[in-house]
Scaffold this motif. Structure first.
Motif, short mmCIF file in Angstrom:
data_model
loop_
_atom_site.label_atom_id
_atom_site.label_comp_id
_atom_site.label_asym_id
_atom_site.label_seq_id
_atom_site.Cartn_x
_atom_site.Cartn_y
_atom_site.Cartn_z
N MET A 180 0.91 -1.25 -0.08
CA MET A 180 0.12 0.03 -0.03
C MET A 180 1.02 1.41 -0.15
SD MET A 180 -3.05 -1.02 -0.26
CE MET A 180 -3.87 0.69 -0.30
N GLU A 181 1.97 1.39 0.72
CA GLU A 181 2.94 2.38 0.70
C GLU A 181 3.45 2.69 -0.41
OE1 GLU A 181 5.33 1.62 4.03
OE2 GLU A 181 4.19 2.57 5.70
N LEU A 182 3.67 1.59 -1.39
CA LEU A 182 4.54 1.51 -2.63
C LEU A 182 3.20 2.17 -3.68
CD1 LEU A 182 6.33 1.15 -5.00
CD2 LEU A 182 5.68 -1.14 -4.91
N LEU A 183 1.98 1.67 -3.56
CA LEU A 183 1.16 2.20 -4.43
C LEU A 183 0.83 3.70 -4.04
CD1 LEU A 183 -1.56 -0.94 -4.29
CD2 LEU A 183 -0.09 -0.10 -6.26
N LYS A 184 0.84 3.94 -2.71
CA LYS A 184 0.54 5.49 -2.64
C LYS A 184 1.78 6.21 -3.10
CE LYS A 184 -1.81 8.92 -0.69
NZ LYS A 184 -3.32 9.10 -1.25
N ALA A 185 2.95 5.90 -2.90
CA ALA A 185 4.08 6.67 -3.53
C ALA A 185 4.06 6.86 -4.94
CB ALA A 185 5.26 5.70 -3.22
N LEU A 186 3.46 5.79 -5.84
CA LEU A 186 3.04 5.81 -7.22
C LEU A 186 2.20 7.01 -7.37
CD1 LEU A 186 3.24 2.11 -8.14
CD2 LEU A 186 5.04 3.72 -8.89
N ASN A 187 1.20 6.90 -6.49
CA ASN A 187 -0.09 7.96 -6.75
C ASN A 187 0.60 9.24 -6.51
OD1 ASN A 187 -2.32 9.24 -4.52
ND2 ASN A 187 -3.02 8.65 -6.77
N LYS A 188 1.41 9.55 -5.49
CA LYS A 188 1.90 10.88 -5.31
C LYS A 188 2.69 11.19 -6.51
CE LYS A 188 1.93 10.93 -0.40
NZ LYS A 188 2.66 10.78 1.06
N LYS A 189 3.32 10.49 -7.07
CA LYS A 189 3.97 10.82 -8.47
C LYS A 189 3.27 11.07 -9.74
CE LYS A 189 8.40 8.19 -6.98
NZ LYS A 189 9.43 7.04 -7.43
N GLY A 190 1.79 10.92 -9.60
CA GLY A 190 1.01 10.89 -10.50
C GLY A 190 0.09 9.94 -11.11
N ALA A 191 0.35 8.71 -10.44
CA ALA A 191 -0.63 7.59 -10.98
C ALA A 191 -1.78 7.50 -10.55
CB ALA A 191 0.36 6.37 -10.54
N THR A 192 -2.76 7.36 -11.59
CA THR A 192 -4.20 6.92 -11.08
C THR A 192 -4.15 5.61 -10.67
OG1 THR A 192 -4.60 8.85 -12.88
CG2 THR A 192 -6.54 7.16 -11.89
N ILE A 193 -5.11 5.50 -9.55
CA ILE A 193 -4.98 3.94 -9.08
C ILE A 193 -6.56 3.84 -8.74
CG2 ILE A 193 -4.31 2.66 -7.37
CD1 ILE A 193 -1.80 3.85 -7.31
N ILE A 194 -6.86 2.64 -9.23
CA ILE A 194 -8.27 2.09 -8.92
C ILE A 194 -8.20 0.68 -8.33
CG2 ILE A 194 -10.59 1.62 -9.58
CD1 ILE A 194 -9.99 3.59 -12.16
N MET A 195 -8.49 0.56 -6.86
CA MET A 195 -8.18 -0.47 -6.23
C MET A 195 -9.50 -0.96 -5.56
SD MET A 195 -5.80 -1.11 -2.93
CE MET A 195 -5.83 -2.09 -1.78
N VAL A 196 -9.74 -2.31 -6.06
CA VAL A 196 -10.96 -3.15 -5.30
C VAL A 196 -10.40 -3.87 -4.19
CG1 VAL A 196 -12.23 -5.21 -5.45
CG2 VAL A 196 -12.39 -3.60 -7.44
N THR A 197 -11.22 -3.76 -2.81
CA THR A 197 -10.61 -4.32 -1.87
C THR A 197 -12.13 -4.55 -0.70
OG1 THR A 197 -9.28 -4.25 0.41
CG2 THR A 197 -10.31 -2.30 -0.50
N HIS A 198 -12.03 -5.56 0.13
CA HIS A 198 -12.95 -5.55 1.04
C HIS A 198 -12.35 -5.24 2.74
CE1 HIS A 198 -10.33 -9.12 1.76
NE2 HIS A 198 -10.56 -8.92 2.99
N ASP A 199 -11.28 -4.77 2.37
CA ASP A 199 -10.40 -4.42 3.65
C ASP A 199 -10.68 -2.73 4.01
OD1 ASP A 199 -8.83 -3.98 5.98
OD2 ASP A 199 -7.15 -4.99 5.07
N LEU A 200 -11.34 -2.43 4.86
CA LEU A 200 -11.74 -0.96 5.03
C LEU A 200 -10.63 -0.53 5.58
CD1 LEU A 200 -15.65 -0.95 5.98
CD2 LEU A 200 -14.39 -0.14 3.83
N THR A 201 -9.82 -1.13 6.54
CA THR A 201 -8.56 -0.66 7.14
C THR A 201 -7.51 0.09 6.00
OG1 THR A 201 -7.02 -2.37 7.16
CG2 THR A 201 -8.50 -2.13 9.03
N LEU A 202 -7.79 -0.12 4.78
CA LEU A 202 -6.83 0.50 4.01
C LEU A 202 -7.53 2.02 3.30
CD1 LEU A 202 -6.28 -2.57 1.78
CD2 LEU A 202 -4.77 -1.75 3.59
N LYS A 203 -8.39 2.19 3.75
CA LYS A 203 -9.07 3.77 3.26
C LYS A 203 -8.08 4.71 3.59
CE LYS A 203 -11.66 4.46 7.54
NZ LYS A 203 -13.43 4.35 8.03
N GLN A 204 -7.32 4.72 4.47
CA GLN A 204 -6.61 5.88 4.70
C GLN A 204 -5.68 6.18 3.74
OE1 GLN A 204 -2.88 4.98 7.30
NE2 GLN A 204 -3.95 2.78 7.59
#
Length: 218
Positions: A180-204
């Motif tokens: 998740m930290e890797l995906l967030k770092a990519l997002n901060k660099k401009g990547a558009t990310i659409i993620m499916v999950t059942h884990d609501l703890t990841l909403k942050q």
């Protein structure tokens, strides 16, 4: 980037199931979107439609103002290869290939010259901190490492959007946080990310939460 209007999708395998019902969704470039909901809510179906891995019955789907329904089968394959990166829960790496070869394969399909492919593989492995694993086979890696390779592969052709289907689902908490930290770092660099999950703890990690139930967005 993405505009979906009144989208409907029905499966009929002896039993008729409406997987998507009048779905309306707009996703802006650079957003990190989390699609959540219980099993059977339609979230993975919606992701598959966005990724052009599945069709739809009615409605409209525009990607960068391109009407996806108007694309031929060949154009659709090229569209998926160049515009969209996929990350799956089960990694879906090819165990007979090395880590580097797994990442390189999508670039080969896109017709990128070999010397450019090799350079890009090195860049991506450095980004996910696995450069020393280039010659390893996927089964020689931990689950967290395999998922990082899968993310590197998804980014190989510089896609416009990264689609992630339960990318932490097969990982322990520690490795899940790393992904998740890797995906967030990519997002901060401009990547558009659409993620499916059942884990609501990841909403942050997300900019916006899209909740689904019975094929509808609540």
């Amino acid at each position: 980037m993405i505009k979906i209007n009144h989208l409907n999708k029905t499966y009929n395998n002896g039993i008729k199931v409406q997987a998507l019902r009048e779905v309306n969704l707009v996703i802006e470039q650079g957003e990190f979107i989390l699609i959540v909901g219980k099993s059977g809510s339609g979230k993975s179906t919606l992701l598959n439609v966005i990724g052009c891995m599945d069709g739809y019955d009615s409605g409209e789907y525009l990607f960068l103002n391109q009407d996806v329904k108007s694309l031929s089968s060949r154009e659709l394959a090229q569209f998926r290869n160049r515009k969209i990166g996929f990350v799956f829960q089960s990694f879906q790496l090819i165990n007979e290939l090395t880590v580097g070869e797994n990442i390189e394969m999508a670039m080969g399909i896109a017709g990128i010259p070999r010397n450019e492919r090799k350079k890009r593989v090195t860049e991506l492995l450095e980004m996910v901190e696995l450069k020393e694993k280039e010659k390893n086979r996927p089964l020689q890696l931990s689950g967290g490492q395999q998922q990082r390779v899968a993310i590197a592969r998804a980014l190989a052709n510089n896609p416009d959007v990264l689609l992630c289907d339960e990318p932490t689902g097969n990982l322990d908490e520690k490795n899940g946080i790393k992904i998740m930290e890797l995906l967030k770092a990519l997002n901060k660099k401009g990547a558009t990310i659409i993620m499916v999950t059942h884990d609501l703890t990841l909403k942050q990690y997300a900019d916006r939460i899209v909740e689904m139930k019975d094929g509808m967005i609540l």
